[in-house]
Design an enzyme around this catalytic site. Sequence first.
Site, PDB file in Angstrom:
ATOM      1  N   ILE A  55       0.898  -1.136   0.000  1.00 46.53           N
ATOM      2  CA  ILE A  55       0.000   0.000   0.000  1.00 46.53           C
ATOM      3  C   ILE A  55       0.945   1.196   0.000  1.00 46.53           C
ATOM      4  O   ILE A  55       1.807   1.331   0.872  1.00 46.53           O
ATOM      5  CB  ILE A  55      -0.983   0.004   1.199  1.00 46.53           C
ATOM      6  CG1 ILE A  55      -1.807   1.301   1.188  1.00 46.53           C
ATOM      7  CG2 ILE A  55      -0.312  -0.216   2.552  1.00 46.53           C
ATOM      8  CD1 ILE A  55      -3.032   1.267   2.128  1.00 46.53           C
ATOM      9  N   SER A  56       0.840   2.037  -1.024  1.00 44.23           N
ATOM     10  CA  SER A  56       1.803   3.125  -1.212  1.00 44.23           C
ATOM     11  C   SER A  56       1.695   4.131  -0.078  1.00 44.23           C
ATOM     12  O   SER A  56       0.689   4.198   0.631  1.00 44.23           O
ATOM     13  CB  SER A  56       1.536   3.829  -2.546  1.00 44.23           C
ATOM     14  OG  SER A  56       1.553   2.898  -3.603  1.00 44.23           O
ATOM     15  N   ALA A  57       2.748   4.930   0.093  1.00 45.94           N
ATOM     16  CA  ALA A  57       2.746   5.964   1.132  1.00 45.94           C
ATOM     17  C   ALA A  57       1.695   7.030   0.805  1.00 45.94           C
ATOM     18  O   ALA A  57       1.533   7.391  -0.365  1.00 45.94           O
ATOM     19  CB  ALA A  57       4.123   6.599   1.214  1.00 45.94           C
TER      20      ALA A  57
END
Length: 211
Positions: A55-57
Site C-alpha cells: 500500500i503506497s505511502a
Amino acid sequence: MVRKLRREGYIHSEALARAMRKVRREAFMPNQYVEYAYAPYSAYPIPPYTGNHTISAPNTYPLFYEPLKVKPGDSCLEVGTGSGYGAALLQELVGEEGKVVSIEANRETYDFGKKNLEDVTYTQVKVVHGDGTKGYPPDAPFDKIVVTASYVRIPQPLKEQLARPGKLIMPVGRSHLQYLTLLEKDADGNVREEVLDSVLYVPLRGEYGYQ
Ligand code: SAH
C-alpha cells in the site's frame, strides 16, 4: 495527515483533501500495520508479502492524482490495485457519474484489494484480476490512467487506450531509479511527456512489462 500533506505542498485541491479525509485508510491496511494507517510517508507490505506488493505511502497519492486533474465524471483505469486504497480515492474523485476500473495481476493481492473495497462499500469500482500492461479494452478509452508499478517504458496498449484528450501517469525507469512521468494526449491525439519527480515503485510485470 491531510493537514500535513497540505502544508508540505502535496495536496493542492479541495477535492483531493476531501477524498483523503473521507476514505478510511485503516480499512486498506493489513491488521498488523493498522496503527500506521496515517503515517504520511510510509508504504507497507500487503498480501502475499513478497516485497513486490505494497500500500503506497499517503503522500504519493497526491503526487499522482493532482497532475492528472481527476474530475467528476472521468473514466479511470488503475493498473496495480494493491490494497484498493488508491481506487477508493479515485472513486471519490470521479463521483457517481464517473467510472473506475482497477486491475491487479497477483491473485492474493487482488483478493485483498477487492475485499477491502467491498468492506468499505466501494462496490462501484470494477476490480479485475489480470495483466494491466494490456490495459482493459472492454472499457477503453479512459480519460485518466494511473500505473502504480514501474517499468522502463510506458506500455503501448495503455497509450492507445487513453482518450483524446487524456492523461496517464506512471513511474518510468529501472528498479532503483524511476521518474514519475505524466503523458498528455491532446484532442488531436498528439502526445507529450513530462517528468515530475523521482519515485520508487515495485516492478510492473506482464506482457508489456518485466517478464
Ligand atoms: N495502488 C496500490 C499500490 C499498488 S503496489 C494501492 O493503493 O495500494 C503495485 C501493484 O501492482 C502490486 O500489487 C503488483 O502486484 C501490481 N502489478 C504489477 N504488475 C502488474 C500488472 N501487469 N497488472 C496489474 N497489476 C500489476
